[in-house]
Design a protein around this motif. Sequence first.
Motif, mmCIF file in Angstrom:
data_model
loop_
_atom_site.group_PDB
_atom_site.id
_atom_site.type_symbol
_atom_site.label_atom_id
_atom_site.label_comp_id
_atom_site.label_asym_id
_atom_site.label_seq_id
_atom_site.Cartn_x
_atom_site.Cartn_y
_atom_site.Cartn_z
ATOM 1 N N ILE A 1 7.694 50.622 9.919
ATOM 2 C CA ILE A 1 8.536 49.569 9.340
ATOM 3 C C ILE A 1 9.832 49.482 10.144
ATOM 4 O O ILE A 1 10.612 50.436 10.181
ATOM 5 C CB ILE A 1 8.861 49.849 7.856
ATOM 6 N N GLY B 1 12.890 47.792 15.844
ATOM 7 C CA GLY B 1 13.970 48.045 16.807
ATOM 8 C C GLY B 1 13.387 48.842 17.977
ATOM 9 O O GLY B 1 12.170 49.081 18.027
ATOM 10 N N GLY C 1 11.373 51.840 16.659
ATOM 11 C CA GLY C 1 10.128 51.441 15.994
ATOM 12 C C GLY C 1 9.097 50.962 17.003
ATOM 13 O O GLY C 1 7.902 51.254 16.885
ATOM 14 N N LEU D 1 12.901 40.504 11.318
ATOM 15 C CA LEU D 1 13.442 39.400 12.125
ATOM 16 C C LEU D 1 12.312 38.725 12.910
ATOM 17 O O LEU D 1 11.246 39.308 13.087
ATOM 18 C CB LEU D 1 14.501 39.934 13.098
ATOM 19 N N GLY E 1 15.512 44.968 17.476
ATOM 20 C CA GLY E 1 16.562 45.498 16.602
ATOM 21 C C GLY E 1 17.965 45.177 17.080
ATOM 22 O O GLY E 1 18.251 44.070 17.535
ATOM 23 N N LEU F 1 22.337 42.294 18.730
ATOM 24 C CA LEU F 1 23.779 42.504 18.880
ATOM 25 C C LEU F 1 24.259 42.571 20.329
ATOM 26 O O LEU F 1 25.377 42.214 20.625
ATOM 27 C CB LEU F 1 24.217 43.790 18.160
ATOM 28 N N GLU G 1 9.802 40.898 5.990
ATOM 29 C CA GLU G 1 10.619 42.016 5.507
ATOM 30 C C GLU G 1 9.817 42.835 4.498
ATOM 31 O O GLU G 1 9.241 42.281 3.559
ATOM 32 C CB GLU G 1 11.895 41.473 4.847
ATOM 33 N N GLY H 1 16.581 51.392 11.070
ATOM 34 C CA GLY H 1 17.958 51.479 11.566
ATOM 35 C C GLY H 1 18.937 51.520 10.401
ATOM 36 O O GLY H 1 18.718 52.206 9.412
ATOM 37 N N ILE I 1 19.541 55.629 21.107
ATOM 38 C CA ILE I 1 18.180 55.198 21.414
ATOM 39 C C ILE I 1 17.374 56.398 21.933
ATOM 40 O O ILE I 1 16.238 56.629 21.512
ATOM 41 C CB ILE I 1 18.212 54.062 22.464
HETATM 42 C C1 LIG Z 1 27.263 47.141 20.520
HETATM 43 C C2 LIG Z 1 26.331 48.331 20.513
HETATM 44 C C3 LIG Z 1 26.128 49.031 21.681
HETATM 45 C C4 LIG Z 1 25.269 50.132 21.702
HETATM 46 N N1 LIG Z 1 25.088 50.811 22.864
HETATM 47 C C5 LIG Z 1 24.219 51.862 22.902
HETATM 48 C C6 LIG Z 1 23.989 52.569 24.117
HETATM 49 O O1 LIG Z 1 24.567 52.270 25.158
HETATM 50 N N2 LIG Z 1 23.096 53.613 24.082
HETATM 51 C C7 LIG Z 1 22.432 53.993 22.931
HETATM 52 O O2 LIG Z 1 21.629 54.919 22.968
HETATM 53 N N3 LIG Z 1 22.659 53.345 21.770
HETATM 54 C C8 LIG Z 1 23.526 52.293 21.724
HETATM 55 N N4 LIG Z 1 23.748 51.651 20.538
HETATM 56 C C9 LIG Z 1 23.030 52.134 19.333
HETATM 57 C C10 LIG Z 1 21.546 51.718 19.366
HETATM 58 O O3 LIG Z 1 21.441 50.310 19.484
HETATM 59 C C11 LIG Z 1 20.827 52.215 18.117
HETATM 60 O O4 LIG Z 1 20.891 53.619 18.091
HETATM 61 C C12 LIG Z 1 19.370 51.757 18.137
HETATM 62 O O5 LIG Z 1 19.265 50.354 18.098
HETATM 63 C C13 LIG Z 1 18.609 52.342 16.939
HETATM 64 O O6 LIG Z 1 17.304 51.861 17.014
HETATM 65 P P1 LIG Z 1 16.383 51.768 15.705
HETATM 66 O O7 LIG Z 1 15.088 51.197 16.181
HETATM 67 O O8 LIG Z 1 16.406 53.056 14.982
HETATM 68 O O9 LIG Z 1 17.145 50.744 14.736
HETATM 69 P P2 LIG Z 1 17.583 49.218 14.920
HETATM 70 O O10 LIG Z 1 17.838 48.874 16.329
HETATM 71 O O11 LIG Z 1 18.690 49.025 13.939
HETATM 72 O O12 LIG Z 1 16.296 48.407 14.456
HETATM 73 C C14 LIG Z 1 15.890 48.432 13.104
HETATM 74 C C15 LIG Z 1 14.995 47.218 12.868
HETATM 75 O O13 LIG Z 1 14.453 47.286 11.543
HETATM 76 C C16 LIG Z 1 14.421 45.981 10.996
HETATM 77 N N5 LIG Z 1 14.383 46.075 9.525
HETATM 78 C C17 LIG Z 1 15.410 46.429 8.703
HETATM 79 N N6 LIG Z 1 14.973 46.399 7.417
HETATM 80 C C18 LIG Z 1 13.662 46.028 7.460
HETATM 81 C C19 LIG Z 1 12.668 45.810 6.451
HETATM 82 N N7 LIG Z 1 12.921 46.005 5.141
HETATM 83 N N8 LIG Z 1 11.412 45.389 6.825
HETATM 84 C C20 LIG Z 1 11.121 45.193 8.156
HETATM 85 N N9 LIG Z 1 12.037 45.391 9.148
HETATM 86 C C21 LIG Z 1 13.281 45.813 8.796
HETATM 87 C C22 LIG Z 1 15.705 45.345 11.516
HETATM 88 O O14 LIG Z 1 15.621 43.927 11.491
HETATM 89 C C23 LIG Z 1 15.765 45.897 12.951
HETATM 90 O O15 LIG Z 1 15.128 45.038 13.870
HETATM 91 C C24 LIG Z 1 24.599 50.552 20.499
HETATM 92 C C25 LIG Z 1 24.806 49.845 19.312
HETATM 93 C C26 LIG Z 1 25.661 48.745 19.321
HETATM 94 C C27 LIG Z 1 25.870 47.991 18.034
#
Ligand SMILES: Cc1cc2nc3c(=O)[nH]c(=O)nc-3n(C[C@H](O)[C@H](O)[C@H](O)COP(=O)(O)OP(=O)(O)OC[C@H]3O[C@@H](n4cnc5c(N)ncnc54)[C@H](O)[C@@H]3O)c2cc1C
Length: 330
Positions: A13, A16, A19, A39, A44, A49, A92, A122, A298
């Motif tokens: 689920i 990003g 995932g 989305l 993600g 962003l 979602e 996330g 990441i």
């Molecule tokens: C401006 C910025 C710069 C960054 N720079 C870096 C960097 O240089 N290096 C680094 O390592 N990290 C960086 N990060 C952090 C990094 O982006 C995150 O650690 C990473 O995106 C986490 O990935 P994730 O897949 O766990 O979560 P996310 O990227 O948050 O993805 C989660 C996904 O789950 C989806 N979702 C949420 N709820 C539901 C639901 N109920 N059902 C279905 N889907 C759902 C969301 O829509 C989203 O697409 C940065 C963050 C920001 C904001």
Amino acid sequence: MSETEHIYDLTVIGGGPVGMFTAFYAGMRELDTQLIESLPELGGQVTTLYPEKIIRDVAGFPQIQGKNLVTELNKQLVQFDDFKPTIRCGEEVTAIDKYEGGFTITTAKGQTKSRSVIVAIGGGSFAPRKLAIDYDQTLEDQKIFYFVHNVADFAGKTVAIAGGGDSAIDWALTLEKTAKQVYLIHRRDRFRGLESSVKRLENSSVKIVTPYLIDAINETNSGLSLDLKKAKADDHLNLEVDDLLVNYGFTADNHVLRDWGLPLEHRALKVDTNLETEVPGIYGVGDSVTYPGKVKLIASGFGEAPTAVNHISVALYPERRQPLHSTSIA
Ligand SMILES: Cc1cc2nc3c(=O)[nH]c(=O)nc-3n(C[C@H](O)[C@H](O)[C@H](O)COP(=O)(O)OP(=O)(O)OC[C@H]3O[C@@H](n4cnc5c(N)ncnc54)[C@H](O)[C@@H]3O)c2cc1C
């Protein structure tokens, strides 16, 4: 449940970066996997962003633009014809309910069954903080933007950016390279960005408009007329621009984890060293989880994916070797 109903081995689920890699890895381990993302697009935070920013701390890429990392993750996700996960964007997940054979996953489009679940949502579904004034909503994504989808869209234009943090400064410095003129509007005289970025801003061609707030926005034939009000004063200033980019930050909402009845700590999903929650069969990876020493990056999320998937693989198919080396695949 009918005998013919499909039951996935695993539902990931959240699509990003973490995932996406998790779903790829699960496919490589021959788990029948579905990936559900709320989305319309995968990627993600990176896609939503900061698609244009340069990421420098993902192993194997000295530097890579956010959107290019997502492109590579997409290619990796679908590379094995036999073990491609089912990808469902624009759905979602609203509920996860236990039944004797696994879990029922509910989205607005219906229900599916899965023997195990990895939560990768996330910080939850995120939304930009919007302008706190009335304006014509149809201008959004036409002349008023909360996201930069493509830097080239602003080439040759006069652009106002509203905000005082790192993101606003970074966008001002990025867009000044191709825009005709960039204005940066902030309600305070001081910016909250990195000292080095503020210094670059001061030495750039960006025109700084402080301390001003946007009081009204009117559409003109060619763009927007911004009525700016000086903070704590009655002075007004008019600015004619083509586009307005608002960078007031984002809110993330993961209340859904509580709705799903999963154990939380500091508003994140509590997992053990196998990345499993206190609910057997439900695991978590990426920014949505917490454990002692957790780092929200990441690279750390990518590391968590094989741990969770290999433990699920062994739980569902004890006869399979753990772990499989990708180099053994023909
Ligand atoms: C401006 C910025 C710069 C960054 N720079 C870096 C960097 O240089 N290096 C680094 O390592 N990290 C960086 N990060 C952090 C990094 O982006 C995150 O650690 C990473 O995106 C986490 O990935 P994730 O897949 O766990 O979560 P996310 O990227 O948050 O993805 C989660 C996904 O789950 C989806 N979702 C949420 N709820 C539901 C639901 N109920 N059902 C279905 N889907 C759902 C969301 O829509 C989203 O697409 C940065 C963050 C920001 C904001």
